[in-house]
Design an enzyme around this catalytic site. Sequence first.
Site, PDB file in Angstrom:
ATOM      1  N   GLU A  44       0.828  -1.201   0.000  1.00 42.20           N
ATOM      2  CA  GLU A  44       0.000   0.000   0.000  1.00 42.20           C
ATOM      3  C   GLU A  44       0.871   1.263   0.000  1.00 42.20           C
ATOM      4  O   GLU A  44       1.877   1.341   0.702  1.00 42.20           O
ATOM      5  CB  GLU A  44      -0.892  -0.008   1.238  1.00 42.20           C
ATOM      6  CG  GLU A  44      -1.829   1.184   1.356  1.00 42.20           C
ATOM      7  CD  GLU A  44      -2.707   1.109   2.598  1.00 42.20           C
ATOM      8  OE1 GLU A  44      -3.681   1.882   2.663  1.00 42.20           O
ATOM      9  OE2 GLU A  44      -2.422   0.289   3.501  1.00 42.20           O
ATOM     10  N   LYS A 130      -9.088   3.239  -3.079  1.00 41.16           N
ATOM     11  CA  LYS A 130      -9.556   2.765  -1.779  1.00 41.16           C
ATOM     12  C   LYS A 130     -10.892   3.427  -1.445  1.00 41.16           C
ATOM     13  O   LYS A 130     -11.008   4.657  -1.436  1.00 41.16           O
ATOM     14  CB  LYS A 130      -8.506   3.084  -0.719  1.00 41.16           C
ATOM     15  CG  LYS A 130      -8.697   2.385   0.615  1.00 41.16           C
ATOM     16  CD  LYS A 130      -7.493   2.663   1.513  1.00 41.16           C
ATOM     17  CE  LYS A 130      -7.533   1.871   2.805  1.00 41.16           C
ATOM     18  NZ  LYS A 130      -6.336   2.123   3.643  1.00 41.16           N
ATOM     19  N   CYS A 164      -5.737  -2.857   2.246  1.00 40.20           N
ATOM     20  CA  CYS A 164      -5.708  -2.816   3.712  1.00 40.20           C
ATOM     21  C   CYS A 164      -7.097  -3.107   4.303  1.00 40.20           C
ATOM     22  O   CYS A 164      -7.651  -4.166   4.050  1.00 40.20           O
ATOM     23  CB  CYS A 164      -5.125  -1.480   4.176  1.00 40.20           C
ATOM     24  SG  CYS A 164      -4.356  -1.537   5.823  1.00 40.20           S
TER      25      CYS A 164
END
Length: 320
Positions: A44, A130, A164
């Site tokens: 990430e 995200k 994540c």
Amino acid sequence: MERMRAAVVQAGSPLFETGEALARAQRLISAAAEEGAGLVVLPEAFLGGYPKGLDFGVTVGARSPLGREEFRRYWDAAIDVPGPETEALGALTRELGCHAVVGGVERSGRTLYCVALFFGPGGLLGKHRKLMPTGSERLIWGLGDGSSMPVIEMGRARVGSAICWENYMPLFRTAMYTKNVDVWCAPTVDDRENWQATMRHVALEGRCFVLSACQYLTRADMPADVHPVQGDEPDTVLIGGGSVIISPLGEVLAGPLRDKEGILTAELDLAELARARFDLDVTGHYARPDVFALHVDERAKEGAVLSDYGSQPPASSPAQ
């Protein structure tokens, strides 16, 4: 019987030094390809950096001038998509004949987004923003929307990504399973032990291979003039790793790797996908669509859209 070698890279990227981060990404992808990897996953925010331990001068109801300057530096370190960094990585994957999923921080309009970027022999193939930045990440990153939830055909397998803590979003996972993802890439900075349970759960639930790449970041990767809450000793570990590769039946194929940088590789037996889905397909024969339904809005959501109506104003509604 189809097989594919995959790799997850565990490494940190220097904050505010995007050129150096790009050079690291190129070296690491090349090194994984030399080990035979046809798919390489980087952590990430690798391009643009993950500001672990910084608060950008924020308290509830106030922002400090120093924090605004730190954000300005972070903004300058972000990348355009497409842009020079994506062109360089696309050229590399074309040269190597491999695919890669690389975490980054995208600068778009006047907002930053955490992204997973998909590359292959065709260059930049797509991106995922995200959907929900975690905790204080919401201070620095905007929210993605349903228009950037791709599953990319990479020849022998369909590849998607959850970044994540998106992996904790059941409805997001369901939407991705509906797209028949075979290889689930999870760029992350979550180094906790219980992250391993999450990765095994996703593999078992989705009956897919899971490739989780976590940063290994130390204080030395931060500029000297910023001060993370963990302290200023150069060897202080900010993100401890835990990268792992897992089979569709939840077996750990490689890792978890901890407390150092490195590259994990594993051979993925793609026939294992059908074997695993024999008794569970959560969006197919195990779905119960007569009881449950999921609506996914995949339209792009712009904050403001300018329209040119020419010389005539838009028609108004008749008076009531």
